[in-house]
Design an enzyme around this catalytic site. Sequence first.
Site: not given
Lengths: 311, 311
Positions: B62, B137, B189, B93, B187
């Site tokens: 990205q 991630e 996009t 959060h 968590d």
Amino acid sequence: MSTGNRESLQSRAFDPFHPPFPEDHIMSSTESNWFTEAYEPSGSSIGFRVTERLHAEKTPFQTIEIYDSTDWGKLMVIDGCMMLTARDNFLYHEMIAHPALFTHARAKRVVIIGGGDCGTLREVLRHEEVEHAVQVEIDERVTRLAEKYFPELCEANGDPRAELKFDDGIKYMADCEPESVDLVIVDSTDPVGPAEGLFNAAFYASCFKALRPAGLLVQQSESPLAHLELIKSMRMAMRSAGFQAVKTLPFPQPCYPTGWWSCTMARKGADLSGFRERGAATKQFATRYYNADIHKAALALPEFMREALGE
Amino acid sequence: MSTGNRESLQSRAFDPFHPPFPEDHIMSSTESNWFTEAYEPSGSSIGFRVTERLHAEKTPFQTIEIYDSTDWGKLMVIDGCMMLTARDNFLYHEMIAHPALFTHARAKRVVIIGGGDCGTLREVLRHEEVEHAVQVEIDERVTRLAEKYFPELCEANGDPRAELKFDDGIKYMADCEPESVDLVIVDSTDPVGPAEGLFNAAFYASCFKALRPAGLLVQQSESPLAHLELIKSMRMAMRSAGFQAVKTLPFPQPCYPTGWWSCTMARKGADLSGFRERGAATKQFATRYYNADIHKAALALPEFMREALGE
């Protein structure tokens, strides 16, 4: 005071009433179909994709514009500030009306200061205990344009219990017969311009005097994130005017700065614990946001608000 | 599915990685100091007054941009979509971490899918019952840029209980040892691009298998106003993957489309009524939004959501 004028970006490019906008706001909008309101004090903006500007006029009090949009229905903009969209105004109108009306044991006489779009009046008149509701809007043109472009908000204007006055709300409350009102709802624009005098102790003292014992005042109180100092000063002024209990209820409101808004309730000679939960749970009218659980939820303050407001 | 790519207006004028933007989005932004993200599916936009673009890069996954702003601290933007601001990320959060952790009796092992800015990891590790938290991630650059520009979110990265993995979260969950995890936090996009595979029954089945009995899944679930169909389909997919109970918790989030967001919790083999209220009320760490009352408040659904979700 952290508030100030909201600056409209794109409307100004084709708004004959606004002066040229400052250098640091320049966006060429002639080709664009977005109406964007940049809110100076919080350095953030909210915009809607519009298809057409349906109306624009300068009244003795302010400029009013009506837009149509692709996804939010019609929009009303006053002095460059987004006032309401057809899609999301239910949040504000339900939250400024129902928590107060379901806290009061039986509000028979209601005064709405401002509220010219008539959406608050409509919500108030859903309550059968209300015998009389007067809307005191300073600018008749707001109501006339609401009747034309937002007829759904004006559904209750013909109710025999409704009275539409076009007058100065500050003067109206000052002249109000003592102990004659059960609920005052202040549904105004931001505390600048015509609405400035609705956010101070003198006005709250008029409301206090006009209210019957256990009467309620509820007022839109801006963004919890952007206007915490204003909320604090409003609450302090309400208390110094004599109100015994004060509570601030946050709720979502996508078309207002930060997308998060609040109203603040104050009560004369009683605390704010009298929520008629059974009444709310068995209400005989439809809502889209408000319900008994949402009422209780709105009384829960985020930690930073609790700390700032000393609750 | 009402979601789609969010379109960034102003970043594109000086973003070498984006193709020219479509005609109907044109705003000349070269002179402007606002970063505005127009969200196509809801025809609305949110902007922030920026002072500088501090960084921009194209990773294998990205494009990532970092801005500084006048009122919201630093901003992280991915593929033109606002991911977080220093000022308001606490809402998201805290709400994606604490309601789930105070619902589980004792979550020892936590998996975070996505969450590259490390803010969720920080909130998770505030809980002393957590013995191990792994953040999976896909794009290491998100974390490296967070370490540089949002060091406050990365405070807990050196905690001996923390593990930072840079890998595909879908594969990670598929390969996870059965019944080895107490809480999975998604968590991510929006459900387009790299995150698309995190919003379907196959992924939820992996999570279900990996969870111990009474384990929880919690996932960011977009805007209650703009994405109700997505929320419905997520909830249906979670149930069809075997989760016994599902709840959606709305919360304010000014930097995301409509300013109103949500997370959805699901539980394996138990209902979601086990809120440890005393634990939340006596927690030994600071929060800015979350507290015991806010937890209960977030479980109250607005009337239109209750109707749409059949609760």
